[in-house]
Design a protein around this motif. Structure first.
Motif, mmCIF file in Angstrom:
data_model
loop_
_atom_site.group_PDB
_atom_site.id
_atom_site.type_symbol
_atom_site.label_atom_id
_atom_site.label_comp_id
_atom_site.label_asym_id
_atom_site.label_seq_id
_atom_site.Cartn_x
_atom_site.Cartn_y
_atom_site.Cartn_z
ATOM 1 N N ALA A 86 -46.600 9.860 27.512
ATOM 2 C CA ALA A 86 -47.047 10.594 26.326
ATOM 3 C C ALA A 86 -48.555 10.827 26.347
ATOM 4 N N TRP A 87 -49.321 9.826 26.760
ATOM 5 C CA TRP A 87 -50.779 9.978 26.789
ATOM 6 C C TRP A 87 -51.205 11.030 27.807
ATOM 7 N N THR A 88 -50.603 11.013 28.969
ATOM 8 C CA THR A 88 -50.959 11.996 29.994
ATOM 9 C C THR A 88 -50.592 13.402 29.545
ATOM 10 N N LEU A 89 -49.363 13.571 29.046
ATOM 11 C CA LEU A 89 -48.968 14.887 28.535
ATOM 12 C C LEU A 89 -49.827 15.305 27.349
ATOM 13 N N GLY A 90 -50.210 14.331 26.520
ATOM 14 C CA GLY A 90 -51.037 14.630 25.358
ATOM 15 C C GLY A 90 -52.414 15.143 25.748
ATOM 16 N N VAL A 91 -53.058 14.482 26.695
ATOM 17 C CA VAL A 91 -54.379 14.935 27.160
ATOM 18 C C VAL A 91 -54.259 16.314 27.791
ATOM 19 N N TRP A 92 -53.240 16.493 28.613
ATOM 20 C CA TRP A 92 -53.018 17.784 29.257
ATOM 21 C C TRP A 92 -52.767 18.879 28.213
ATOM 22 N N THR A 93 -52.012 18.552 27.173
ATOM 23 C CA THR A 93 -51.730 19.503 26.098
ATOM 24 C C THR A 93 -53.004 19.899 25.364
ATOM 25 N N VAL A 94 -53.854 18.921 25.068
ATOM 26 C CA VAL A 94 -55.110 19.210 24.359
ATOM 27 C C VAL A 94 -56.027 20.079 25.217
ATOM 28 N N VAL A 95 -56.122 19.782 26.512
ATOM 29 C CA VAL A 95 -56.929 20.626 27.403
ATOM 30 C C VAL A 95 -56.384 22.055 27.402
ATOM 31 N N GLY A 96 -55.074 22.187 27.511
ATOM 32 C CA GLY A 96 -54.461 23.509 27.468
ATOM 33 C C GLY A 96 -54.712 24.225 26.151
ATOM 34 N N ALA A 97 -54.719 23.480 25.054
ATOM 35 C CA ALA A 97 -54.967 24.077 23.738
ATOM 36 C C ALA A 97 -56.402 24.580 23.614
ATOM 37 N N VAL A 98 -57.336 23.855 24.216
ATOM 38 C CA VAL A 98 -58.744 24.271 24.165
ATOM 39 C C VAL A 98 -58.964 25.513 25.032
ATOM 40 N N VAL A 99 -58.304 25.544 26.184
ATOM 41 C CA VAL A 99 -58.480 26.671 27.102
ATOM 42 C C VAL A 99 -57.787 27.928 26.577
ATOM 43 N N LEU A 100 -56.545 27.786 26.116
ATOM 44 C CA LEU A 100 -55.772 28.918 25.598
ATOM 45 C C LEU A 100 -55.230 28.565 24.214
ATOM 46 N N VAL A 101 -55.970 28.946 23.207
ATOM 47 C CA VAL A 101 -55.606 28.580 21.830
ATOM 48 C C VAL A 101 -54.298 29.235 21.394
ATOM 49 N N ALA A 102 -54.083 30.469 21.792
ATOM 50 C CA ALA A 102 -52.916 31.225 21.320
ATOM 51 C C ALA A 102 -51.688 30.963 22.195
ATOM 52 N N THR A 103 -51.314 29.707 22.335
ATOM 53 C CA THR A 103 -50.097 29.336 23.045
ATOM 54 C C THR A 103 -49.307 28.390 22.149
ATOM 55 N N PRO A 104 -48.062 28.111 22.488
ATOM 56 C CA PRO A 104 -47.259 27.209 21.635
ATOM 57 C C PRO A 104 -47.517 25.725 21.913
ATOM 58 N N TRP A 105 -48.773 25.353 22.176
ATOM 59 C CA TRP A 105 -49.113 23.956 22.469
ATOM 60 C C TRP A 105 -48.765 22.988 21.344
#
Length: 143
Positions: A86-105
């Protein structure tokens, strides 16, 4: 909670991959993929076929399906998934959210929160793997 997290992760990965192949029409480049057309392609200046490949088949979608199915498999056996998942996916999800805000993160973020809360609740209520053996048989000890 863990079961919901597993399903969300699995469905997110599957939707991403299938959506890229169909809605984004990445599958129309399959002839190029399987004929060796990407072998000499420049990653810095991606061709449409290479971009479609990385958006669909080589994307995070397939590994997310595998992670989600592993979470479901563990849950069915009453084994709590390790928190690092969960922590690894969570960090990866947050990075993805910062890079591409308009996604279903937010869907993945919800899955990560459910996974962490579910793991914490399970750990608080006793053995996270109740069917696991903690002692060895005499035959195993002899080995």
């Amino acid at each position: 909670m863990i079961k919901w997290a597993g399903w969300l992760i699995t469905l997110f990965g599957a939707a991403h991959t299938v959506g890229a192949l169909t809605v984004e029409k990445a599958a129309s480049h399959a002839g190029t993929w399987f004929s060796g057309g990407l072998w000499g392609d420049d990653l810095a200046a991606m061709s449409p076929a290479n971009s479609a490949y990385w958006l669909s088949v080589a994307s995070f979608g397939v590994p997310l399906v595998v992670v989600g199915l592993i979470v479901l498999w563990l849950d069915r056996r009453r084994i709590t998934p390790p928190p690092f998942v969960a922590w690894t996916l969570g960090v990866w999800t947050v990075v993805g959210a910062v890079v591409l805000v308009a996604t279903p993160w937010p869907i993945l973020l919800l899955a990560n929160i459910l996974l962490l809360v579910g793991a914490r609740r399970t750990a608080r209520h006793g053995n996270p793997a109740p069917h696991a053996r903690t002692t060895r048989t005499p035959q195993e000890t002899a080995l």
